[in-house]
Design a protein around this motif. Structure first.
Motif, short mmCIF file in Angstrom:
data_model
loop_
_atom_site.label_atom_id
_atom_site.label_comp_id
_atom_site.label_asym_id
_atom_site.label_seq_id
_atom_site.Cartn_x
_atom_site.Cartn_y
_atom_site.Cartn_z
N TYR A 492 0.83 -1.21 0.00
CA TYR A 492 0.00 0.00 0.00
C TYR A 492 0.86 1.26 0.00
N TRP A 563 -8.10 -7.70 4.71
CA TRP A 563 -8.71 -6.62 3.94
C TRP A 563 -7.83 -5.39 3.83
N PRO A 566 -6.08 -1.29 0.62
CA PRO A 566 -6.93 -0.14 0.29
C PRO A 566 -6.72 0.40 -1.12
N LEU A 569 -8.69 -2.83 -4.07
CA LEU A 569 -9.75 -3.67 -3.53
C LEU A 569 -10.38 -4.55 -4.61
N LYS A 570 -10.44 -4.05 -5.82
CA LYS A 570 -10.98 -4.88 -6.90
C LYS A 570 -10.05 -6.06 -7.19
N LEU A 572 -8.13 -7.47 -4.93
CA LEU A 572 -8.33 -8.39 -3.82
C LEU A 572 -9.59 -9.21 -4.04
N ASN A 579 -16.45 -9.85 -6.96
CA ASN A 579 -17.04 -8.91 -6.02
C ASN A 579 -18.11 -9.53 -5.13
N THR A 627 -12.82 -1.21 7.03
CA THR A 627 -13.53 -2.30 6.38
C THR A 627 -14.97 -1.97 6.01
N ILE A 630 -15.31 -0.70 2.47
CA ILE A 630 -14.91 -1.54 1.36
C ILE A 630 -16.10 -1.91 0.48
N HIS A 633 -16.72 0.19 -2.56
CA HIS A 633 -15.77 0.01 -3.66
C HIS A 633 -16.06 -1.27 -4.45
N MET A 684 -10.62 6.01 1.40
CA MET A 684 -10.07 4.67 1.52
C MET A 684 -8.55 4.66 1.36
#
Length: 772
Positions: A492, A563, A566, A569-570, A572, A579, A627, A630, A633, A684
């Protein structure tokens, strides 16, 4: 509705009399009759207090943080602890890894000179106590002495009322005082009413070098006798004609006796105690008044301003009023001077500060939007450490690095400031300084409190292998050598640095750090669906329990820490199967966490409790406080709006000494988070991308008015209006900013800081349901 702290001269006497009434009797008043400082509840969470948490007779970021100590043994469980009914001293420094001179008025009729050196403590009763920001009043039962405390930035101001003519003041310059053992304390009388002295904070495991504090004490009446000694470290000042009222000033400096005297003469040349109380109220009111709220209950408003007050607490000035400051980053101690304005005043302040670990979701957003001048001063202070010692710190104490926590946590703070138009610093220097921190030999190479080696952070493995192994093969150096946590944190922070590189046209660096920002993928175990520790050979930890606290994860478990991506996130979510699966997984974690109130008990010390430690989301510590946001997003803003309100109403509500932040309030981090969640603004990424955006959620109040600093932002005011807002109507049906529809519940920093009105229509159902 509020007294904002700007007092007209013609009304000064009237306002002052109103203040005295409010201080003596706050109960039964309507909030409309109070200043914002009167809404603050300083006793919040003080049953779980740590050394630097509680504040009373203090200015914003003041060097002096004067308050009573009921416990003095260690950094944790010390300072002002509400349930302890004994005052052991009134000390002047409650800072990250620092403490300072402690004093206590006594009556010699109630004791004798021999026993008072061994135990001078006194019981007190909260019923006879008044605490508001900048002022603390209490009654010492043992001696029958009324104590009042206030301060300027660098001078503590005491006012005592004695019952007899046998009054004295004990000066304690020895023994354990919070995080430090105080040594080499000395006091010298330099006039009938004047004293000067010094003491040393002995090294700690976190602050590896000794640190001196210089001070000057002046009373408003003569001292007829001084007893005690340097060897003993305690001194008793017998006051001449000590009956009734006596005043005392204690000025601090971290550089010299001369500068302690300068701070005293510059900041407090008079003896008008009430004027300093009033000045402190004005200063606090001005900062608290940057955000004005309407609606909600009286308790919700009081709690909001208590949270905002905490957001401006803990991190302390270390420079003198004339700009001199202590530099302990090198082999030898040096006194240096900050750059000065044409008027001879420091261009910025230098700070003692706990880590910026987790600040990307808290003070980054709040300070840089509402208090950009404070953010700019901190950026310049961080860069001053780089100029002196070659590294941007993540948490300096005593003019030196402590290497508290992990990674390069100052990177998001500095990059975020730049991206939001805060440019009063050398940003080319800042980029080079931050880049050095992200490379071998920089601060990323150091684990928590790793002072003398460069192996604990595992950065060489992160660069070569794409992840930090657990355990680090070289062995244990410092703390928090948790491979998956370090890998995600570095990824990050690399992404943040890449954004800085991009805007400064460092294209090669941008590509390099963007590539490193994907390293989080290397500690995701697709078979279990969690981030997971693995060793240098690439073997996953066996057996693995994602709810086991601490093994591979810093102050978290694997479920919480998974999680921490940041910036992607997509990406992850794709690792988790898309999603929909990621949303279902996280929503299940929230449902489970709700059963335990979203926190690991009500204090940081309970995080390793067998039951509390297994909570899948913990809003009592930094690793998972993002979180709830999230979901938005991942295409589910309704779940973000729902769970943020659930967390606010469960974790950051109420006014009691028994709880407040339910975990680790690291010098404004959790207070800032509570404020952001209650006004409905969040970032975020920490706001580090070009033209950063804010996520919009339903605020706790009907109206919020943010006064924008005109030196940074030209918008004047930002007003948020929430129609039909209550605890049932948590969903945003419609959002408009200055008449334009807000798409995806996102607004850019550029638009917000132009000022205007954000109108939110609140509903008990998500728009997709309401509109059918």
């Amino acid at each position: 509705m509020y007294i904002l702290g700007i007092f007209k001269s013609a009304a000064r006497i009237f306002i002052l009399s109103c203040f005295l009434i409010s201080v003596l009797s706050l109960k039964g008043q309507n909030n409309e009759e109070k200043s914002l400082v009167d809404l603050v509840y300083p006793q919040l969470d003080t049953e779980n207090s740590r050394w630097f948490f509680f504040s009373s007779a203090s200015r914003p970021f003041g060097m002096v943080n004067l308050s009573p100590d009921t416990e003095v043994d260690g950094a944790w469980g010390s300072g002002y602890r509400y349930k302890n009914d004994t005052v052991r001293g009134l000390s002047h420094i409650h800072a990250w890894q620092l403490s300072g001179p402690s004093v206590l008025p006594i009556d010699l009729l109630s004791t004798n000179e021999k026993s008072v050196f061994e135990d001078a403590s006194s019981s007190f009763n909260h019923e006879k106590e008044t605490i508001v920001p900048g002022y603390h009043k209490l009654y010492l039962e043992r001696y029958g002495i009324e104590v009042e405390l206030t301060s300027t930035k660098r001078v503590g101001f005491h006012q005592y009322r004695f019952k007899t003519n046998n009054s004295a003041i004990l000066i304690n310059l020895s023994g354990q005082l919070g995080p430090s053992t105080i040594t080499n304390g000395s006091l010298k009388q330099v006039g009938p009413r004047d004293f000067e002295g010094e003491l040393t904070n002995a090294p700690t495991i976190r602050r590896p070098k000794p640190f001196k504090v210089y001070f000057r004490i002046v009373l408003d009446r003569d001292v007829e006798k001084v007893s005690g000694s340097t060897d003993f470290g305690k001194y008793l000042l017998k006051i001449k004609n000590g009956e009734k009222e006596a005043k005392m000033k204690v000025a601090l400096s971290y550089t010299s006796l001369e500068n302690a005297k300068f701070n005293l003469d510059y900041e407090l040349p008079h003896w008008n105690f009430q004027k300093i109380v009033e000045d402190s109220r004005m200063e606090w009111n001005q900062l608290l008044g940057r955000i004005k709220v309407k609606g909600g209950s009286d308790q919700q408003q009081r709690r909001f301003y208590t949270d905002l007050w905490h957001a401006l607490q803990g991190r302390r000035i270390i420079n003198d009023a004339n700009g001199y400051y202590p530099d302990h980053t090198g082999d030898s101690f040096k006194v240096k001077r900050l750059p000065l304005s044409k008027e001879g005043k420091p261009l910025f302040n230098h700070f003692n500060s706990d880590s910026f670990w987790g600040a990307q979701w808290t003070i980054n957003t709040l300070w840089q939007l509402v208090y950009p001048e404070i953010a700019e001063s901190f950026v310049n202070s961080l860069l001053q450490y780089y100029k002196d010692g070659g590294m941007v710190p993540r948490g300096p104490a005593g003019g030196n690095y402590t290497y508290v926590m992990t990674g390069a946590s100052s990177t998001p703070f500095i990059v975020g400031a730049y991206q939001k138009g805060i440019r009063g610093f050398d940003f080319n220097l800042a980029y080079q300084a931050l880049k050095k921190n992200h490379m071998p030999g920089g601060i990323m190479t150091k684990a928590g409190y790793e002072h003398s080696t460069f192996s604990g952070g595992g950065l060489n493995y992160y660069i070569k292998e794409g992840f930090v192994p657990y355990p680090v093969p070289e062995g244990e150096f410092g703390y928090h050598q948790n491979g998956p946590s370090l890998t995600m944190e570095y990824a990050y922070q690399d992404w943040c640095l890449a954004q800085f590189a991009k805007v400064l046209d460092q294209s090669e660096d941008y590509t390099h750090f963007m590539g490193r920002s994907k390293n989080y993928e290397n500690v995701f175990d697709s078979s279990s669906g969690w981030m997971r520790p693995k060793n240098y050979g690439g073997e996953w930890l066996e057996p693995y329990d994602p709810y086991y606290h601490g093994k591979g994860f810093s102050e978290a478990n694997g479920a919480q820490n998974t999680w921490f991506v940041p910036h992607d996130l997509k990406g992850l979510a794709e690792l988790m199967g898309g999603n929909a699966k990621a949303v279902a997984k996280l929503n299940g974690q929230f449902e489970e966490a709700k059963k335990l109130g979203f926190t690991s008990g009500n204090s940081h010390s309970q995080e390793e409790h067998p039951e509390y430690s297994r909570i899948p989301i913990n809003y009592g510590n930094q690793p998972s406080i993002q979180t709830a946001y999230i979901f938005q997003h991942l295409g589910r803003p309704d779940l973000t709006q729902y769970w943020t309100r659930e967390v606010v109403n469960t974790v950051y509500q109420g006014l009691t000494p028994a709880r407040g932040y339910n975990g680790d309030e690291d010098q404004g981090l959790m207070g800032s988070l509570a404020v952001l969640m209650k006004i409905g603004l969040f970032q975020m990424t920490g706001g580090v991308e070009l033209n950063p955006t804010y996520q919009i959620t339903g605020p706790l109040f009907d109206q919020i008015e943010i006064e924008l600093n005109k030196d940074f932002y030209k918008g004047g005011k930002l007003v948020i209006k929430a129609n039909n807002s209550n605890d049932q109507n948590v969903y945003i049906k419609k959002a408009q900013f200055n008449g334009q529809v807000v798409e995806d519940f996102l607004l850019s920093h550029e638009n917000l800081t132009r000022g205007g009105v954000l109108k939110l229509e609140m509903s008990p159902k998500p728009p997709s349901i309401t509109d059918k």
